[in-house]
Design a protein around this motif. Structure first.
Motif, PDB file in Angstrom:
ATOM      1  N   GLY A  64       0.804  -0.962  -0.038  1.00 50.66           N
ATOM      2  CA  GLY A  64      -0.147   0.063   0.008  1.00 50.66           C
ATOM      3  C   GLY A  64       0.837   1.278   0.179  1.00 50.66           C
ATOM      4  O   GLY A  64       2.114   1.254  -0.447  1.00 50.66           O
ATOM      5  N   GLU A  65       0.190   2.311   0.436  1.00 52.71           N
ATOM      6  CA  GLU A  65       1.027   3.575   0.535  1.00 52.71           C
ATOM      7  C   GLU A  65       1.693   3.804   1.863  1.00 52.71           C
ATOM      8  O   GLU A  65       1.112   3.600   3.026  1.00 52.71           O
ATOM      9  CB  GLU A  65      -0.040   4.753   0.393  1.00 52.71           C
ATOM     10  N   PHE A  66       2.965   4.051   1.862  1.00 55.88           N
ATOM     11  CA  PHE A  66       3.790   4.435   2.834  1.00 55.88           C
ATOM     12  C   PHE A  66       4.489   5.870   2.862  1.00 55.88           C
ATOM     13  O   PHE A  66       4.288   6.407   1.831  1.00 55.88           O
ATOM     14  CB  PHE A  66       4.856   3.282   3.096  1.00 55.88           C
ATOM     15  N   ARG A  67       5.071   6.277   3.865  1.00 56.61           N
ATOM     16  CA  ARG A  67       5.795   7.577   4.018  1.00 56.61           C
ATOM     17  C   ARG A  67       6.757   7.596   2.662  1.00 56.61           C
ATOM     18  O   ARG A  67       6.952   8.660   2.184  1.00 56.61           O
ATOM     19  CB  ARG A  67       6.587   7.714   5.077  1.00 56.61           C
ATOM     20  N   GLN A  68       7.540   6.464   2.291  1.00 55.64           N
ATOM     21  CA  GLN A  68       8.475   6.486   1.345  1.00 55.64           C
ATOM     22  C   GLN A  68       7.529   6.399  -0.270  1.00 55.64           C
ATOM     23  O   GLN A  68       8.355   6.254  -1.086  1.00 55.64           O
ATOM     24  CB  GLN A  68       9.151   5.394   1.588  1.00 55.64           C
ATOM     25  N   GLY A  69       6.217   6.200  -0.080  1.00 53.94           N
ATOM     26  CA  GLY A  69       5.614   6.203  -1.342  1.00 53.94           C
ATOM     27  C   GLY A  69       4.788   4.734  -1.548  1.00 53.94           C
ATOM     28  O   GLY A  69       5.112   3.763  -0.521  1.00 53.94           O
ATOM     29  N   ARG A  70       4.333   4.485  -2.538  1.00 56.30           N
ATOM     30  CA  ARG A  70       3.731   3.287  -2.825  1.00 56.30           C
ATOM     31  C   ARG A  70       4.734   2.073  -2.891  1.00 56.30           C
ATOM     32  O   ARG A  70       5.630   2.113  -3.529  1.00 56.30           O
ATOM     33  CB  ARG A  70       2.673   3.253  -3.825  1.00 56.30           C
ATOM     34  N   GLY A  71       4.432   0.857  -2.153  1.00 52.30           N
ATOM     35  CA  GLY A  71       5.432  -0.293  -2.186  1.00 52.30           C
ATOM     36  C   GLY A  71       5.028  -1.157  -1.486  1.00 52.30           C
ATOM     37  O   GLY A  71       3.633  -1.533  -1.008  1.00 52.30           O
ATOM     38  N   VAL A  72       5.864  -2.442  -1.229  1.00 48.80           N
ATOM     39  CA  VAL A  72       5.454  -3.497  -0.601  1.00 48.80           C
ATOM     40  C   VAL A  72       6.486  -3.780   0.654  1.00 48.80           C
ATOM     41  O   VAL A  72       7.780  -3.306   0.474  1.00 48.80           O
ATOM     42  CB  VAL A  72       5.338  -4.620  -1.399  1.00 48.80           C
ATOM     43  N   THR A  90      11.785  -5.791   4.867  1.00 50.98           N
ATOM     44  CA  THR A  90      12.424  -4.921   3.481  1.00 50.98           C
ATOM     45  C   THR A  90      11.368  -4.045   2.878  1.00 50.98           C
ATOM     46  O   THR A  90      10.088  -4.740   2.529  1.00 50.98           O
ATOM     47  CB  THR A  90      13.037  -5.851   2.554  1.00 50.98           C
ATOM     48  N   PHE A  91      11.441  -2.848   2.671  1.00 51.51           N
ATOM     49  CA  PHE A  91      10.422  -2.053   1.934  1.00 51.51           C
ATOM     50  C   PHE A  91      10.962  -2.057   0.499  1.00 51.51           C
ATOM     51  O   PHE A  91      12.202  -1.793   0.064  1.00 51.51           O
ATOM     52  CB  PHE A  91      10.324  -0.818   2.374  1.00 51.51           C
ATOM     53  N   VAL A  92      10.097  -2.281  -0.573  1.00 51.32           N
ATOM     54  CA  VAL A  92      10.432  -2.287  -1.989  1.00 51.32           C
ATOM     55  C   VAL A  92       9.509  -1.331  -2.768  1.00 51.32           C
ATOM     56  O   VAL A  92       8.335  -1.946  -2.721  1.00 51.32           O
ATOM     57  CB  VAL A  92      10.413  -4.040  -2.665  1.00 51.32           C
ATOM     58  N   PRO A  93       9.818  -0.242  -3.423  1.00 50.92           N
ATOM     59  CA  PRO A  93       8.853   0.575  -4.059  1.00 50.92           C
ATOM     60  C   PRO A  93       8.253  -0.088  -5.176  1.00 50.92           C
ATOM     61  O   PRO A  93       8.964  -0.831  -5.884  1.00 50.92           O
ATOM     62  CB  PRO A  93       9.966   1.895  -4.265  1.00 50.92           C
ATOM     63  N   ASP A  94       7.172   0.277  -5.567  1.00 50.20           N
ATOM     64  CA  ASP A  94       6.250  -0.164  -6.726  1.00 50.20           C
ATOM     65  C   ASP A  94       7.280  -0.190  -7.808  1.00 50.20           C
ATOM     66  O   ASP A  94       7.313  -1.051  -8.606  1.00 50.20           O
ATOM     67  CB  ASP A  94       5.228   0.723  -6.747  1.00 50.20           C
ATOM     68  N   GLY A  95       7.817   1.006  -8.280  1.00 47.49           N
ATOM     69  CA  GLY A  95       8.400   1.350  -9.225  1.00 47.49           C
ATOM     70  C   GLY A  95       9.696   0.618  -9.852  1.00 47.49           C
ATOM     71  O   GLY A  95      10.266   0.527 -10.963  1.00 47.49           O
TER      72      GLY A  95
END
Length: 235
Positions: A64-72, A90-95
């Motif tokens: 979903g949406e996090f402070r760092q942007g959308r990702g997982v 681990t946070f992985v951005p959508d892009g």
């Protein structure tokens, strides 16, 4: 009024229906949330393939949406069944996500080992106990039966029914003690019929409250969902 069937977000995954990477991530995030709310779910690991050529494998914690942007958020160590020692997230951005692999998706078809194993004999003993619980809550006799005579003949029905029996006793006894709702239940419900089908649902007809649970653990009802479904059937 009958309750719309609850949708298992991964019901058709790996069964021929094409889904995008983002739909799979969202579905896995929903299933993790349902597991955290009490469903005994086995969740498959996921490998994310990144545009950089790297791969990251773990369990989807949230998408979903996090402070760092959308990702997982991906649990990349410890994982299912761990007690939290050395747990990495681990946070992985959508892009940066290009593709994914869902490993051994069939683990979703069976409940986690945290759920005690049931049997036809166990269920036959518990149906009268459930009837006694509801009759006590109603203050009058309530019958409990299975949807069909051969309901226990299918091994695939045993664990779904065991889950439904336990939730039904807890939820209906609590609703019976609720002002107004309890009065309607006592007036309208004389029998509770439990069955297993393609999807979870509730229906009230001619004094019989029919409760159906899905065969797949991911779509079994949580207590809150069962309570809402029962109340939706009441006039």
């Amino acid at each position: 009024m009958s309750t719309p069937p609850m949708v298992d977000p991964l019901e058709s995954l790996a069964r021929g229906n094409v889904r995008s990477v983002w739909e799979v991530l969202e579905a896995m995030s929903i299933l993790m949330r349902r597991r955290n709310e009490g469903l005994p779910l086995n969740l498959p690991q996921v490998t994310l393939y990144l545009r950089s050529g790297r791969e990251v494998t773990g369990l989807i914690r949230e998408y979903g949406e996090f402070r760092q942007g959308r990702g997982v958020l991906l649990i990349t160590s410890g994982g299912y069944g761990s007690h939290g020692e050395g747990l990495d997230v681990t946070f992985v951005p959508d892009g940066v996500i290009e593709a994914l692999t869902l490993h051994e998706a069939t683990v979703l078809d069976a409940p986690a080992k945290s759920m005690p194993e049931s049997s036809p004999m166990h269920l036959r003993r518990h149906l009268p106990a459930l009837a006694d619980t509801l009759s006590s809550a109603w203050g009058s006799k309530v019958a409990v039966e299975l949807g069909s005579a051969d309901e226990l003949e299918s091994e695939a029905h045993i664990q779904p029914l065991a889950w439904l029996v336990e939730r039904t006793g807890e939820v209906l006894a609590k609703l019976a003690s609720t002002p107004d709702v309890g009065d309607v239940l006592r007036e309208r419900v004389r029998k509770v019929k439990l069955s297993v089908g393609d999807a979870f649902g509730a229906r009230l007809s001619e004094g019989t409250l029919g409760l159906t649970t899905s065969r797949r653990p991911a779509a079994w009802p949580l207590e809150s969902e069962l309570a809402r479904a029962v109340m939706d059937t009441l006039p």
